[in-house]
Design a protein around this motif. Structure first.
Motif, mmCIF file in Angstrom:
data_model
loop_
_atom_site.group_PDB
_atom_site.id
_atom_site.type_symbol
_atom_site.label_atom_id
_atom_site.label_comp_id
_atom_site.label_asym_id
_atom_site.label_seq_id
_atom_site.Cartn_x
_atom_site.Cartn_y
_atom_site.Cartn_z
ATOM 1 N N LEU A 53 0.972 -1.155 0.130
ATOM 2 C CA LEU A 53 -0.071 -0.142 0.066
ATOM 3 C C LEU A 53 0.902 1.421 0.135
ATOM 4 O O LEU A 53 0.561 2.268 -0.137
ATOM 5 C CB LEU A 53 -0.821 0.022 1.110
ATOM 6 C CG LEU A 53 -2.154 -0.945 0.959
ATOM 7 C CD1 LEU A 53 -2.708 -1.080 2.430
ATOM 8 C CD2 LEU A 53 -2.897 -0.511 -0.038
ATOM 9 N N VAL A 54 2.050 1.198 0.382
ATOM 10 C CA VAL A 54 3.022 2.273 0.253
ATOM 11 C C VAL A 54 2.995 2.833 -1.291
ATOM 12 O O VAL A 54 3.320 4.128 -1.335
ATOM 13 C CB VAL A 54 4.513 1.872 0.819
ATOM 14 C CG1 VAL A 54 5.232 1.115 -0.266
ATOM 15 C CG2 VAL A 54 5.336 3.099 1.158
ATOM 16 N N ALA A 70 0.629 2.076 -9.751
ATOM 17 C CA ALA A 70 0.733 2.339 -8.197
ATOM 18 C C ALA A 70 -0.541 1.553 -7.751
ATOM 19 O O ALA A 70 -0.326 0.846 -6.854
ATOM 20 C CB ALA A 70 0.909 3.710 -7.960
ATOM 21 N N SER A 71 -1.836 1.737 -8.210
ATOM 22 C CA SER A 71 -2.889 1.388 -7.733
ATOM 23 C C SER A 71 -2.916 -0.064 -7.825
ATOM 24 O O SER A 71 -3.141 -0.756 -6.736
ATOM 25 C CB SER A 71 -4.115 1.889 -8.555
ATOM 26 O OG SER A 71 -4.020 3.402 -8.207
ATOM 27 N N PHE A 72 -2.445 -0.687 -8.944
ATOM 28 C CA PHE A 72 -2.613 -2.228 -9.354
ATOM 29 C C PHE A 72 -1.808 -2.665 -8.205
ATOM 30 O O PHE A 72 -2.144 -4.133 -7.618
ATOM 31 C CB PHE A 72 -2.609 -2.591 -10.602
ATOM 32 C CG PHE A 72 -2.599 -3.972 -10.964
ATOM 33 C CD1 PHE A 72 -3.783 -4.392 -11.526
ATOM 34 C CD2 PHE A 72 -1.645 -4.806 -10.996
ATOM 35 C CE1 PHE A 72 -4.150 -5.968 -11.887
ATOM 36 C CE2 PHE A 72 -1.956 -6.312 -11.021
ATOM 37 C CZ PHE A 72 -2.936 -6.656 -11.562
ATOM 38 N N ALA A 73 -0.405 -2.195 -8.094
ATOM 39 C CA ALA A 73 0.543 -3.100 -7.153
ATOM 40 C C ALA A 73 0.061 -3.000 -5.785
ATOM 41 O O ALA A 73 0.369 -3.944 -4.991
ATOM 42 C CB ALA A 73 1.964 -2.103 -7.506
ATOM 43 N N ALA A 74 -0.365 -1.775 -5.309
ATOM 44 C CA ALA A 74 -0.736 -1.605 -4.049
ATOM 45 C C ALA A 74 -1.665 -2.562 -3.457
ATOM 46 O O ALA A 74 -1.934 -3.293 -2.686
ATOM 47 C CB ALA A 74 -1.093 0.018 -3.671
ATOM 48 N N TYR A 75 -2.815 -2.405 -4.371
ATOM 49 C CA TYR A 75 -4.106 -3.321 -3.885
ATOM 50 C C TYR A 75 -3.792 -4.783 -4.439
ATOM 51 O O TYR A 75 -4.529 -5.659 -3.567
ATOM 52 C CB TYR A 75 -5.432 -2.753 -4.835
ATOM 53 C CG TYR A 75 -5.804 -1.418 -3.943
ATOM 54 C CD1 TYR A 75 -6.179 -1.367 -2.658
ATOM 55 C CD2 TYR A 75 -5.802 -0.480 -4.885
ATOM 56 C CE1 TYR A 75 -6.299 -0.073 -2.272
ATOM 57 C CE2 TYR A 75 -6.164 0.910 -4.521
ATOM 58 C CZ TYR A 75 -6.435 1.161 -3.197
ATOM 59 O OH TYR A 75 -6.689 2.318 -2.504
ATOM 60 N N GLY A 108 -1.607 -13.484 -5.663
ATOM 61 C CA GLY A 108 -0.092 -13.008 -5.794
ATOM 62 C C GLY A 108 0.398 -13.098 -7.131
ATOM 63 O O GLY A 108 1.249 -12.161 -7.407
ATOM 64 N N VAL A 109 0.539 -14.437 -7.615
ATOM 65 C CA VAL A 109 1.050 -14.207 -8.829
ATOM 66 C C VAL A 109 0.343 -13.524 -10.030
ATOM 67 O O VAL A 109 1.181 -12.785 -10.886
ATOM 68 C CB VAL A 109 1.027 -15.790 -9.552
ATOM 69 C CG1 VAL A 109 1.463 -15.815 -11.036
ATOM 70 C CG2 VAL A 109 1.820 -16.817 -8.733
ATOM 71 N N VAL A 110 -0.876 -13.379 -10.292
ATOM 72 C CA VAL A 110 -1.482 -12.474 -10.924
ATOM 73 C C VAL A 110 -1.018 -10.960 -10.685
ATOM 74 O O VAL A 110 -0.922 -10.283 -11.554
ATOM 75 C CB VAL A 110 -3.225 -12.477 -10.756
ATOM 76 C CG1 VAL A 110 -3.939 -11.447 -11.643
ATOM 77 C CG2 VAL A 110 -3.487 -13.730 -11.444
ATOM 78 N N ASP A 111 -1.001 -10.533 -9.195
ATOM 79 C CA ASP A 111 -0.342 -9.213 -9.100
ATOM 80 C C ASP A 111 0.725 -9.013 -9.671
ATOM 81 O O ASP A 111 1.122 -8.056 -10.087
ATOM 82 C CB ASP A 111 -0.554 -9.087 -7.505
ATOM 83 C CG ASP A 111 0.154 -7.921 -7.161
ATOM 84 O OD1 ASP A 111 -0.066 -6.686 -7.511
ATOM 85 O OD2 ASP A 111 1.023 -7.983 -6.307
ATOM 86 N N LEU A 112 1.796 -9.911 -9.309
ATOM 87 C CA LEU A 112 3.131 -9.553 -9.694
ATOM 88 C C LEU A 112 3.335 -9.692 -11.237
ATOM 89 O O LEU A 112 3.959 -8.750 -11.751
ATOM 90 C CB LEU A 112 4.018 -10.842 -9.121
ATOM 91 C CG LEU A 112 4.097 -10.403 -7.557
ATOM 92 C CD1 LEU A 112 5.276 -11.700 -7.219
ATOM 93 C CD2 LEU A 112 4.575 -9.177 -7.114
ATOM 94 N N ALA A 113 2.492 -10.586 -12.105
ATOM 95 C CA ALA A 113 2.489 -10.601 -13.401
ATOM 96 C C ALA A 113 2.145 -9.543 -13.987
ATOM 97 O O ALA A 113 2.470 -8.712 -14.877
ATOM 98 C CB ALA A 113 1.746 -11.857 -13.906
ATOM 99 N N GLY A 114 0.963 -8.800 -13.357
ATOM 100 C CA GLY A 114 0.320 -7.684 -13.737
ATOM 101 C C GLY A 114 0.963 -6.589 -13.483
ATOM 102 O O GLY A 114 1.168 -5.613 -14.232
ATOM 103 N N ASP A 115 1.919 -6.485 -12.386
ATOM 104 C CA ASP A 115 2.622 -5.506 -12.105
ATOM 105 C C ASP A 115 4.022 -5.314 -13.291
ATOM 106 O O ASP A 115 4.242 -4.233 -13.828
ATOM 107 C CB ASP A 115 3.524 -5.550 -10.747
ATOM 108 C CG ASP A 115 2.698 -5.559 -9.651
ATOM 109 O OD1 ASP A 115 1.491 -4.830 -9.789
ATOM 110 O OD2 ASP A 115 2.799 -5.772 -8.511
#
Length: 167
Positions: A53-54, A70-75, A108-115
């Motif tokens: 969230l930082v 920033a938003s995608f990574a944070a949430y 978590g994987v979807v988040d990191l791949a999306g990032d």
């Protein structure tokens, strides 16, 4: 060397020491543990992902950091961290624990791949200075997170194979 080149070198080389450390020290231990204990160890690491969230705090990141990144990574990090915490809290209830283990790893994987995707599309290397205090997250923390997600999925598949073999 440009900041973008340095950032890309950092991203790529961030995996090397973690893979070496993981292979030498962490992986042998995880493989020797009971499946639930190994997943709890991985969930403990991922429970700290609330820290993502930082990316939403002005001053921690620059004003020109792409909002989509920033938003995608944070949430995404926040959701993964909460799911990992729930898995830890409900570890004594296998019917709930195992779906939560799968959930936090998938999210978590979807988040990191999306990032990574957003980082490429939004030219994050070209704006690496906008990461400010969060610069260390993709360089030092993300490689370990991705490595442990892969390990978690492998351990899940291995446990499933053992269940099927026993039946």
């Amino acid at each position: 060397m440009s900041p973008a080149v340095i950032f890309n070198i950092h991203l790529a080389l961030g995996y090397v020491p973690w893979l070496l450390c993981f292979a030498a020290y962490v992986w042998p231990r995880l493989r020797s543990m009971e499946p639930a204990e190994a997943q709890r160890a991985i969930a403990t690491l991922h429970s700290f992902r609330f820290f993502g969230l930082v990316f939403l705090i002005p001053g921690a990141v620059g004003p020109d950091l792409a909002p989509g990144f920033a938003s995608f990574a944070a949430y995404g990090d926040f959701a993964t961290g909460l799911l990992a915490m729930l898995a830890l809290l409900l570890a004594a209830r296998p019917a709930i624990f195992w779906p939560l283990v799968v959930a936090f790893n998938v999210v978590g994987v979807v988040d990191l791949a999306g990032d990574y995707y957003h980082g490429v599309v939004l030219d994050l290397p070209g704006h690496a200075g906008q990461l400010g205090a969060t610069y260390a997250i993709p360089i030092l923390y993300v490689p370990l997170l991705m490595i442990t997600h892969v390990a978690a999925f492998y351990l899940l598949a291995r446990a499933r194979r053992r269940q099927l073999a026993a039946a």
